[in-house]
Design a protein around this motif. Structure first.
Motif, PDB file in Angstrom:
ATOM      1  N   MET A   1      21.054  46.924  61.652  1.00 36.16           N
ATOM      2  CA  MET A   1      21.979  46.457  62.667  1.00 36.16           C
ATOM      3  C   MET A   1      23.323  46.115  62.021  1.00 36.16           C
ATOM      4  SD  MET A   1      20.305  46.576  65.513  1.00 36.16           S
ATOM      5  CE  MET A   1      20.939  45.536  66.756  1.00 36.16           C
ATOM      6  N   VAL A   2      24.361  46.462  62.754  1.00 38.25           N
ATOM      7  CA  VAL A   2      25.731  46.240  62.290  1.00 38.25           C
ATOM      8  C   VAL A   2      26.464  45.462  63.368  1.00 38.25           C
ATOM      9  CG1 VAL A   2      27.859  47.379  61.603  1.00 38.25           C
ATOM     10  CG2 VAL A   2      25.681  48.421  61.038  1.00 38.25           C
ATOM     11  N   LYS A   3      27.282  44.503  62.938  1.00 39.46           N
ATOM     12  CA  LYS A   3      28.060  43.702  63.888  1.00 39.46           C
ATOM     13  C   LYS A   3      29.443  44.341  64.008  1.00 39.46           C
ATOM     14  CE  LYS A   3      27.441  39.268  63.982  1.00 39.46           C
ATOM     15  NZ  LYS A   3      26.937  38.792  65.227  1.00 39.46           N
ATOM     16  N   ILE A   4      29.839  44.644  65.252  1.00 39.90           N
ATOM     17  CA  ILE A   4      31.156  45.240  65.467  1.00 39.90           C
ATOM     18  C   ILE A   4      31.950  44.379  66.432  1.00 39.90           C
ATOM     19  CG2 ILE A   4      30.378  47.592  65.019  1.00 39.90           C
ATOM     20  CD1 ILE A   4      30.413  48.056  68.056  1.00 39.90           C
ATOM     21  N   ASN A   5      33.261  44.466  66.310  1.00 42.24           N
ATOM     22  CA  ASN A   5      34.162  43.755  67.206  1.00 42.24           C
ATOM     23  C   ASN A   5      34.671  44.756  68.237  1.00 42.24           C
ATOM     24  OD1 ASN A   5      36.075  42.235  68.494  1.00 42.24           O
ATOM     25  ND2 ASN A   5      37.161  41.611  66.635  1.00 42.24           N
ATOM     26  N   LEU A   6      34.306  44.562  69.475  1.00 35.61           N
ATOM     27  CA  LEU A   6      34.705  45.487  70.537  1.00 35.61           C
ATOM     28  C   LEU A   6      36.210  45.478  70.770  1.00 35.61           C
ATOM     29  CD1 LEU A   6      31.828  44.976  73.117  1.00 35.61           C
ATOM     30  CD2 LEU A   6      32.147  46.836  71.494  1.00 35.61           C
ATOM     31  N   ARG A   7      36.874  44.363  70.444  1.00 35.23           N
ATOM     32  CA  ARG A   7      38.324  44.308  70.624  1.00 35.23           C
ATOM     33  C   ARG A   7      39.034  45.278  69.673  1.00 35.23           C
ATOM     34  NH1 ARG A   7      41.822  39.017  69.487  1.00 35.23           N
ATOM     35  NH2 ARG A   7      43.623  40.182  68.778  1.00 35.23           N
ATOM     36  N   GLU A   8      38.460  45.496  68.478  1.00 42.29           N
ATOM     37  CA  GLU A   8      39.056  46.448  67.539  1.00 42.29           C
ATOM     38  C   GLU A   8      38.867  47.882  68.032  1.00 42.29           C
ATOM     39  OE1 GLU A   8      37.359  45.814  63.722  1.00 42.29           O
ATOM     40  OE2 GLU A   8      38.238  43.820  63.493  1.00 42.29           O
ATOM     41  N   LEU A   9      37.731  48.158  68.654  1.00 38.62           N
ATOM     42  CA  LEU A   9      37.468  49.506  69.147  1.00 38.62           C
ATOM     43  C   LEU A   9      38.232  49.814  70.424  1.00 38.62           C
ATOM     44  CD1 LEU A   9      33.610  49.833  68.575  1.00 38.62           C
ATOM     45  CD2 LEU A   9      35.435  50.956  67.303  1.00 38.62           C
ATOM     46  N   TYR A  10      38.283  48.843  71.322  1.00 41.05           N
ATOM     47  CA  TYR A  10      38.900  49.044  72.637  1.00 41.05           C
ATOM     48  C   TYR A  10      39.891  47.917  72.925  1.00 41.05           C
ATOM     49  CZ  TYR A  10      34.680  51.872  72.842  1.00 41.05           C
ATOM     50  OH  TYR A  10      33.691  52.765  72.554  1.00 41.05           O
ATOM     51  N   ASP A  12      42.658  47.812  74.535  1.00 47.25           N
ATOM     52  CA  ASP A  12      43.220  47.736  75.881  1.00 47.25           C
ATOM     53  C   ASP A  12      42.208  47.202  76.893  1.00 47.25           C
ATOM     54  OD1 ASP A  12      41.904  50.065  75.198  1.00 47.25           O
ATOM     55  OD2 ASP A  12      42.808  51.228  76.818  1.00 47.25           O
ATOM     56  N   VAL A  13      40.929  47.168  76.522  1.00 43.98           N
ATOM     57  CA  VAL A  13      39.904  46.666  77.432  1.00 43.98           C
ATOM     58  C   VAL A  13      39.570  45.211  77.119  1.00 43.98           C
ATOM     59  CG1 VAL A  13      37.512  46.957  78.208  1.00 43.98           C
ATOM     60  CG2 VAL A  13      38.932  48.965  77.735  1.00 43.98           C
ATOM     61  N   TYR A  14      39.356  44.899  75.830  1.00 47.54           N
ATOM     62  CA  TYR A  14      38.963  43.548  75.414  1.00 47.54           C
ATOM     63  C   TYR A  14      40.166  42.816  74.854  1.00 47.54           C
ATOM     64  CZ  TYR A  14      34.211  45.250  75.947  1.00 47.54           C
ATOM     65  OH  TYR A  14      33.060  45.767  76.453  1.00 47.54           O
ATOM     66  N   LYS A  15      40.501  41.694  75.449  1.00 45.80           N
ATOM     67  CA  LYS A  15      41.661  40.910  75.015  1.00 45.80           C
ATOM     68  C   LYS A  15      41.272  39.829  74.014  1.00 45.80           C
ATOM     69  CE  LYS A  15      44.140  43.297  77.739  1.00 45.80           C
ATOM     70  NZ  LYS A  15      44.679  44.511  77.200  1.00 45.80           N
ATOM     71  N   THR A  16      39.996  39.489  73.937  1.00 44.41           N
ATOM     72  CA  THR A  16      39.508  38.504  72.967  1.00 44.41           C
ATOM     73  C   THR A  16      38.434  39.164  72.124  1.00 44.41           C
ATOM     74  OG1 THR A  16      37.819  37.694  74.487  1.00 44.41           O
ATOM     75  CG2 THR A  16      39.950  36.567  74.539  1.00 44.41           C
ATOM     76  N   ASP A  17      38.118  38.544  71.011  1.00 38.05           N
ATOM     77  CA  ASP A  17      37.088  39.085  70.127  1.00 38.05           C
ATOM     78  C   ASP A  17      35.725  39.004  70.801  1.00 38.05           C
ATOM     79  OD1 ASP A  17      38.862  39.634  68.120  1.00 38.05           O
ATOM     80  OD2 ASP A  17      38.553  37.730  67.074  1.00 38.05           O
ATOM     81  N   VAL A  18      35.024  40.124  70.801  1.00 40.12           N
ATOM     82  CA  VAL A  18      33.665  40.181  71.338  1.00 40.12           C
ATOM     83  C   VAL A  18      32.835  40.905  70.286  1.00 40.12           C
ATOM     84  CG1 VAL A  18      32.180  41.036  73.174  1.00 40.12           C
ATOM     85  CG2 VAL A  18      34.499  40.285  73.706  1.00 40.12           C
ATOM     86  N   PHE A  19      31.898  40.167  69.664  1.00 43.83           N
ATOM     87  CA  PHE A  19      31.069  40.751  68.611  1.00 43.83           C
ATOM     88  C   PHE A  19      29.721  41.148  69.188  1.00 43.83           C
ATOM     89  CE2 PHE A  19      34.140  38.150  66.391  1.00 43.83           C
ATOM     90  CZ  PHE A  19      34.541  38.998  65.374  1.00 43.83           C
TER      91      PHE A  19
END
Length: 146
Positions: A1-10, A12-19
């Motif tokens: 399992m790998v932890k990713i930050n959705l805000r880095e990937l998207y 324009d969709v995520y305005k705050t960090d979502v891991f």
């Protein structure tokens, strides 16, 4: 399992960090999609197509397909002439029906309606004509014989 930050990937969709924890296969799929998107953008820029290549107006064919060489054009012309010569060796009815079916794009039912014939007879006539063409095509000596 790998932890990713959705805000880095998207961003324009995520305005705050979502891991989120995802499997490595999922991360590989996401990275692959990013690469595909980047390649698509490069292709659009390279072909000066700053709009969708899926538009359906044929621009992708113009951008991606090369024009035929004079040799290829000549080969196609000779092939058409050979097919036409072989077609003319069939009976008039078979030649007319095959021409209507494959050159004019008519359905068997349309041909039957126009000729006032039974649909099964038209279909059988076309089938027999195609068999004759196949036999003659595999034996080149028969193409020139009358």
């Amino acid at each position: 399992m790998v932890k990713i930050n959705l805000r880095e990937l998207y961003p324009d969709v995520y305005k705050t960090d979502v891991f989120v924890d995802v499997a490595e296969e999922v991360l590989a799929a996401i990275r692959g999609q990013e690469q595909d998107d980047a390649a698509y953008e490069r292709r659009k820029f390279r072909h000066k197509a700053h709009y969708s290549l899926n538009r359906g107006d044929g621009i992708e064919n113009d951008a991606l397909n090369r024009p035929l060489t004079p040799e290829e054009i000549l080969e196609q012309k000779q092939l058409r002439e050979e097919v036409y010569a072989a077609l003319m060796q069939l009976t008039a009815i078979q030649a007319r029906r095959i021409y209507a079916r494959f050159y004019l794009g008519m359905t068997v039912a349309e041909i039957a309606r126009i000729e006032g014939a039974d649909r099964r007879r038209v279909w059988e006539s076309i089938r027999r004509g195609l068999k004759k063409l196949a036999r003659r095509w595999t034996q080149p000596d028969n193409l020139t014989a009358a």
